[in-house]
Enzyme design. Structure first.
Site, PDB file in Angstrom:
ATOM      1  N   THR A  12      -7.892  12.711  -6.140  1.00  0.00           N
ATOM      2  CA  THR A  12      -7.890  13.679  -5.048  1.00  0.00           C
ATOM      3  C   THR A  12      -9.247  13.594  -4.361  1.00  0.00           C
ATOM      4  OG1 THR A  12      -6.335  15.177  -6.140  1.00  0.00           O
ATOM      5  CG2 THR A  12      -7.760  16.125  -4.442  1.00  0.00           C
ATOM      6  N   TYR A 100      11.254   4.781  10.708  1.00  0.00           N
ATOM      7  CA  TYR A 100      11.869   4.604   9.390  1.00  0.00           C
ATOM      8  C   TYR A 100      13.324   5.056   9.453  1.00  0.00           C
ATOM      9  CZ  TYR A 100       9.571   3.458   4.900  1.00  0.00           C
ATOM     10  OH  TYR A 100       9.073   2.827   3.792  1.00  0.00           O
ATOM     11  N   GLY A 107       5.394   8.869   3.164  1.00  0.00           N
ATOM     12  CA  GLY A 107       4.425   9.749   2.524  1.00  0.00           C
ATOM     13  C   GLY A 107       3.416  10.316   3.503  1.00  0.00           C
ATOM     14  N   ASP A 109       0.273  10.665   3.198  1.00  0.00           N
ATOM     15  CA  ASP A 109      -0.935   9.847   3.298  1.00  0.00           C
ATOM     16  C   ASP A 109      -0.750   8.690   4.264  1.00  0.00           C
ATOM     17  OD1 ASP A 109       0.956   8.780   1.534  1.00  0.00           O
ATOM     18  OD2 ASP A 109      -0.548   7.847   0.227  1.00  0.00           O
ATOM     19  N   ARG A 110       0.443   8.109   4.298  1.00  0.00           N
ATOM     20  CA  ARG A 110       0.706   6.984   5.197  1.00  0.00           C
ATOM     21  C   ARG A 110       0.742   7.452   6.650  1.00  0.00           C
ATOM     22  NH1 ARG A 110       5.754   3.799   2.792  1.00  0.00           N
ATOM     23  NH2 ARG A 110       4.884   2.037   3.944  1.00  0.00           N
ATOM     24  N   ASP A 129      -3.554   0.365   2.220  1.00  0.00           N
ATOM     25  CA  ASP A 129      -4.166   1.450   1.449  1.00  0.00           C
ATOM     26  C   ASP A 129      -4.070   1.121  -0.039  1.00  0.00           C
ATOM     27  OD1 ASP A 129      -5.101   3.773   0.335  1.00  0.00           O
ATOM     28  OD2 ASP A 129      -3.789   5.112   1.467  1.00  0.00           O
ATOM     29  N   THR A 184     -10.862 -14.538 -22.255  1.00  0.00           N
ATOM     30  CA  THR A 184      -9.728 -13.676 -21.905  1.00  0.00           C
ATOM     31  C   THR A 184     -10.072 -12.682 -20.805  1.00  0.00           C
ATOM     32  OG1 THR A 184      -8.817 -13.870 -24.138  1.00  0.00           O
ATOM     33  CG2 THR A 184      -8.061 -12.009 -22.808  1.00  0.00           C
TER      34      THR A 184
END
Length: 254
Positions: A12, A100, A107, A109-110, A129, A184
């Site tokens: 957050t 869309y 979302g 945020d998008r 993002d 590794t």
């Protein structure tokens, strides 16, 4: 001043704007279990360190992809700031035409990132993002949100290797010294780092091929600087794109 809050699945991010300037910002681990009082004490601690008080905040805007947190956050805003927060969602003016199949699936945020990209960098544009999921959003030459791509995030893939392959350790995400690892950890870091750089460049090139004109590519999110500096296709790295978008949307609605 306004307080902007971007609630993601992993982190957050909070910011305080004085007019157009981001004067303070913080990144916290997302917690779904806290009460409004616990959130308030966390914010108060941050504010104390920055020399701020709750009454300095005139408005609050929140973008969230974690619905269980919203009730407590809203109650915190009302109880401690005496402000009803603006929540990114239906009814909020963004100026964005979403193409869309079901716009409600996009979302918050998008949406916020797309608004910021258009306002700050123009269009067409692709926003990458680097969050819990790595998302790619295309804004076309008509200023429309044309769609995008959602892929597993870097942390998800790294943790999957650790949990599902019993002999592989948990590693730090970092750029290795060379592509071919000789142990590794170096080999895993190479696979994660260069694998994601190649994913970004591959997806962006395919999205550009579908676009009608050449979009500018903007990267944001916690790992944008790490991956973006190695990418061949990213034009701009803006770690605060989402916070900037929240501030811009707040201005459109007051």
């Amino acid at each position: 001043m306004i307080l902007v809050i971007d609630v993601g699945n992993t982190n957050t991010v909070l910011g305080v704007y004085q007019d157009e300037t981001l004067v303070h910002h913080w990144r916290l681990a997302t917690s779904r279990q806290k009460t409004e009082d616990e959130y308030a004490m966390t914010v108060r601690s941050l504010f104390d360190h920055a020399g701020l008080q709750f009454q300095d905040i005139d408005g609050i805007v929140i973008s969230s992809v974690v619905p269980p947190m919203m009730f407590s956050l809203e109650q915190m805003c009302k109880k401690y700031f005496h402000v009803t927060p603006m929540i990114i969602g239906p009814g909020i003016k963004t100026g964005l035409n979403i193409k869309y199949d079901n716009p409600k699936e996009v979302g918050a945020d998008r949406i916020v990132n797309a608004v910021a990209a258009i306002e700050l960098y123009g269009y067409p544009a692709i926003v990458v993002d680097f969050g819990t999921a790595t998302t790619y959003c295309l804004i076309n030459e008509k200023k429309q949100y044309a769609g995008g791509v959602i892929a597993p995030g870097i942390m998800i893939s790294t943790e999957a290797l650790y949990h599902r392959a019993s002999k592989l350790p948990r590693i730090e995400i970092a750029k290795p010294k060379q592509v071919v690892g000789t142990n590794t950890i170096d080999s895993m870091q190479s696979g994660i780092f260069y694998g994601y750089v190649s994913q970004v460049d591959g997806v962006v090139k395919r999205m550009k091929a579908q676009a009608e004109s050449e979009p500018k590519v903007i990267a944001t999110g916690g790992l944008a600087k790490l991956i973006g500096t190695e990418s061949e296709t990213i034009d701009v790295i803006d770690s605060f794109l989402t916070l900037k978008g929240l501030q811009l949307i707040y201005k459109k609605n007051v």
